[in-house]
Design a protein around this motif. Structure first.
Motif, PDB file in Angstrom:
ATOM      1  N   VAL A  51      69.623  17.105  21.060  1.00 58.05           N
ATOM      2  CA  VAL A  51      68.368  16.395  21.298  1.00 58.05           C
ATOM      3  C   VAL A  51      68.112  15.460  20.120  1.00 58.05           C
ATOM      4  N   LYS A  52      67.615  14.265  20.433  1.00 62.89           N
ATOM      5  CA  LYS A  52      67.247  13.287  19.413  1.00 62.89           C
ATOM      6  C   LYS A  52      65.836  12.811  19.726  1.00 62.89           C
ATOM      7  N   LEU A  53      64.969  12.933  18.726  1.00 63.01           N
ATOM      8  CA  LEU A  53      63.586  12.506  18.879  1.00 63.01           C
ATOM      9  C   LEU A  53      63.208  11.541  17.767  1.00 63.01           C
ATOM     10  N   ARG A  54      62.231  10.689  18.063  1.00 64.71           N
ATOM     11  CA  ARG A  54      61.662   9.809  17.047  1.00 64.71           C
ATOM     12  C   ARG A  54      60.181  10.113  16.937  1.00 64.71           C
ATOM     13  N   LEU A  55      59.753  10.329  15.706  1.00 63.23           N
ATOM     14  CA  LEU A  55      58.357  10.569  15.398  1.00 63.23           C
ATOM     15  C   LEU A  55      57.845   9.297  14.739  1.00 63.23           C
ATOM     16  N   HIS A  56      57.141   8.482  15.507  1.00 60.82           N
ATOM     17  CA  HIS A  56      56.710   7.170  15.037  1.00 60.82           C
ATOM     18  C   HIS A  56      55.538   7.308  14.074  1.00 60.82           C
ATOM     19  N   ALA A  57      55.678   6.632  12.915  1.00 63.43           N
ATOM     20  CA  ALA A  57      54.667   6.743  11.876  1.00 63.43           C
ATOM     21  C   ALA A  57      53.961   5.417  11.587  1.00 63.43           C
ATOM     22  N   TYR A  62      67.553  14.903  14.845  1.00 63.88           N
ATOM     23  CA  TYR A  62      68.695  15.142  15.719  1.00 63.88           C
ATOM     24  C   TYR A  62      69.140  16.578  15.512  1.00 63.88           C
ATOM     25  N   ALA A  63      69.431  17.256  16.598  1.00 63.43           N
ATOM     26  CA  ALA A  63      69.961  18.617  16.517  1.00 63.43           C
ATOM     27  C   ALA A  63      71.053  18.805  17.562  1.00 63.43           C
ATOM     28  N   THR A  83      55.424  10.777  19.512  1.00 61.64           N
ATOM     29  CA  THR A  83      56.731  11.440  19.517  1.00 61.64           C
ATOM     30  C   THR A  83      57.468  11.047  20.792  1.00 61.64           C
ATOM     31  N   GLU A  84      58.705  10.614  20.620  1.00 60.41           N
ATOM     32  CA  GLU A  84      59.502  10.120  21.742  1.00 60.41           C
ATOM     33  C   GLU A  84      60.866  10.805  21.755  1.00 60.41           C
ATOM     34  N   THR A  85      61.246  11.354  22.901  1.00 57.77           N
ATOM     35  CA  THR A  85      62.594  11.897  23.054  1.00 57.77           C
ATOM     36  C   THR A  85      63.510  10.749  23.427  1.00 57.77           C
ATOM     37  N   ILE A  86      64.519  10.514  22.590  1.00 55.82           N
ATOM     38  CA  ILE A  86      65.449   9.398  22.776  1.00 55.82           C
ATOM     39  C   ILE A  86      66.628   9.806  23.647  1.00 55.82           C
ATOM     40  N   ASP A  87      67.145  11.019  23.418  1.00 60.34           N
ATOM     41  CA  ASP A  87      68.322  11.486  24.145  1.00 60.34           C
ATOM     42  C   ASP A  87      68.310  13.007  24.158  1.00 60.34           C
ATOM     43  N   LYS A  88      68.806  13.579  25.235  1.00 59.49           N
ATOM     44  CA  LYS A  88      68.856  15.036  25.327  1.00 59.49           C
ATOM     45  C   LYS A  88      69.966  15.445  26.283  1.00 59.49           C
ATOM     46  N   THR A  89      70.760  16.437  25.847  1.00 62.54           N
ATOM     47  CA  THR A  89      71.782  17.054  26.688  1.00 62.54           C
ATOM     48  C   THR A  89      71.551  18.562  26.640  1.00 62.54           C
TER      49      THR A  89
END
Length: 117
Positions: free
Chosen positions: A33-39, A48-49, A23-29
């Motif tokens: 928040v935007k995360l990538r869950l690598h599969a 993204y939220a 799990t990687e956080t790509i961007d956050k304010t």
């Protein structure tokens, strides 16, 4: 709920699924928040939220293209079906609100159907 809360919940949910490798956080304010869950190689779930605008986006990405997704904008959900991911499905099933856990279950099935697991 804050962006920190969302990030924490996503990371916790990802731990429940064996196909999520990292799990990687790509961007956050303060509000987003935007995360990538690598599969798999070239395959991930992007979450993204925007807590201020009540936007949630769950997207399964393969080779830099969406292959399945569900989005919510201000409480109104729609789905991007695996068969036609560029379309918006506003049917009763498409409008159904889903949790991240439900989306990860759906994603696992889509990946299995495509031979990615």
């Amino acid at each position: 709920m804050t962006a920190d809360d969302v990030e924490r919940e996503v990371r916790q949910a990802a731990k429940n699924w064996a196909y999520i490798l990292d799990t990687e956080t790509i961007d956050k304010t303060d509000h987003t928040v935007k995360l990538r869950l690598h599969a798999a190689p070239d395959c991930f779930v992007q979450v993204y939220a925007n807590t201020q605008k009540q936007i949630t986006s769950y997207t399964l990405v393969l080779n830099r293209a969406r292959i399945f997704g569900r989005d919510c904008d201000g409480g109104a959900w729609h789905r991007h079906p695996a068969e036609t991911p560029d379309q918006h499905d506003f049917s009763p099933e498409g409008r159904r609100a889903v949790t991240l856990e439900e989306f990860l279950r759906e994603t696992q099935q889509v990946m299995a159907d495509r031979g990615l697991l």
